[in-house]
Design an enzyme around this catalytic site. Structure first.
Site, short mmCIF file in Angstrom:
data_model
loop_
_atom_site.label_atom_id
_atom_site.label_comp_id
_atom_site.label_asym_id
_atom_site.label_seq_id
_atom_site.Cartn_x
_atom_site.Cartn_y
_atom_site.Cartn_z
N HIS A 175 0.85 -1.20 0.00
CA HIS A 175 0.00 0.00 0.00
C HIS A 175 0.88 1.24 0.00
CE1 HIS A 175 0.84 0.78 4.25
NE2 HIS A 175 0.48 -0.46 4.55
N CYS A 218 3.00 -4.45 6.92
CA CYS A 218 2.73 -4.32 5.49
C CYS A 218 3.95 -3.76 4.76
CB CYS A 218 1.53 -3.39 5.27
SG CYS A 218 -0.04 -4.11 5.82
#
Length: 287
Positions: A240, A263
């Site tokens: 992301h 992440c």
């Protein structure tokens, strides 16, 4: 005269006795015959029941469902069929994750339930001749220019990594770069090199071999913090953008440092590129 009457009486008596004997004998024989017939009927019915009981009631065989962990010639045949449709899987007779994800792509393209197993419907579709509509076609990837440093190619091509698609992603948590390759097993060519941020020591990025799955525009982190252009590769682990506020202002632009919650952070531009170009089921290798 009296003597004649006596003889006649004796004859009549004997006649009656003889007739009575024949009558009772006939009746007995008839009854015996009837009983014998009934017994035979009972025996016949009994035999029929025994024969019926002896018959095994066989349920129709359920078609086998091929799934993760299965091995054998039938799996090799399944993999050969997948390759016939253009999917890059090994033909080693082992139903591993790459095979399962290739089936997921096939199921998705053929409007079948997407579960990564090969059941009756999927096997039937794979038995058909490939057509232009059903043949796998790799997505065209937009690359402005290829990276100059291609040392990662030498490394990745020694790892025997496969991908159900024409692309492979490698997240190197040591140097915090995400590489994208095109090609196939042991013949990967680097097409993009992106600096990234991975998980910190208390929330490290999950390592292993994964596959591109769901995608979305935003997800909220907390308060007014959100991230843009997410691409899932394993559960809550995503590619992301760097953190943004609700007006898309960058809150933390750092890349190349271990500060995420697990992440893989990318620049906004690169996060969008991954979402736009990395197909469903593309292999993601994290080490």
């Amino acid at each position: 005269m009296k003597k004649s009457i006596g003889i006649l009486s004796l004859i009549l008596f004997l006649t009656i006795v003889f007739a009575g004997y024949n009558f009772f004998n006939y009746r007995s024989v008839t009854q015996n015959n009837i009983l014998t017939s009934d017994e035979k009927t009972n025996e016949t019915n009994s035999d029929e029941k025994l024969q019926e009981n002896d018959l095994e009631v066989k349920e129709p065989e359920k078609p086998r469902i091929h799934k993760l962990g299965d091995t054998g010639d039938d799996i090799k045949e399944l993999q050969e069929k997948l390759r016939r449709f253009g999917y890059k899987v090994s033909e080693d007779g082992v139903f591993e994750y790459s095979t399962s994800w290739a089936i997921k792509i096939f199921q998705k393209r053929n409007s079948l339930p997407v579960d990564g197993t090969a059941g009756e419907e999927t096997l039937y579709k794979l038995s058909l001749e490939p057509t232009e509509e059903t043949m796998y076609k790799p997505q065209e990837v937009e690359v402005s220019e290829k990276p100059q440093d291609r040392s990662s190619e030498k490394i990745i091509n020694t790892m025997n990594l496969t991908s159900p698609t024409n692309y492979l992603m490698w997240v190197n948590t040591k140097n915090q770069h995400t590489y994208v390759f095109s090609g196939e097993n042991n013949n990967w060519s680097l097409i993009k090199d992106m600096p990234c941020t991975v998980g910190n020591d208390s929330t490290p990025t999950k390592k292993g071999t994964f596959y591109v799955d769901e995608k979305g525009l935003y997800f909220k982190v907390k308060g007014n913090v959100r991230c843009k252009y997410f691409t899932q590769f394993s559960g809550n682990y995503l590619f992301h953008s760097v953190p943004l506020d609700n007006n898309d202002n960058v809150l933390d632009s750092r890349l190349g440092v271990k500060v995420s919650q697990g992440c893989v952070r990318l620049s906004i531009e690169n996060a969008k590129w991954v979402q736009d170009n990395m197909e469903f089921a593309t292999t993601v290798f994290v080490n």
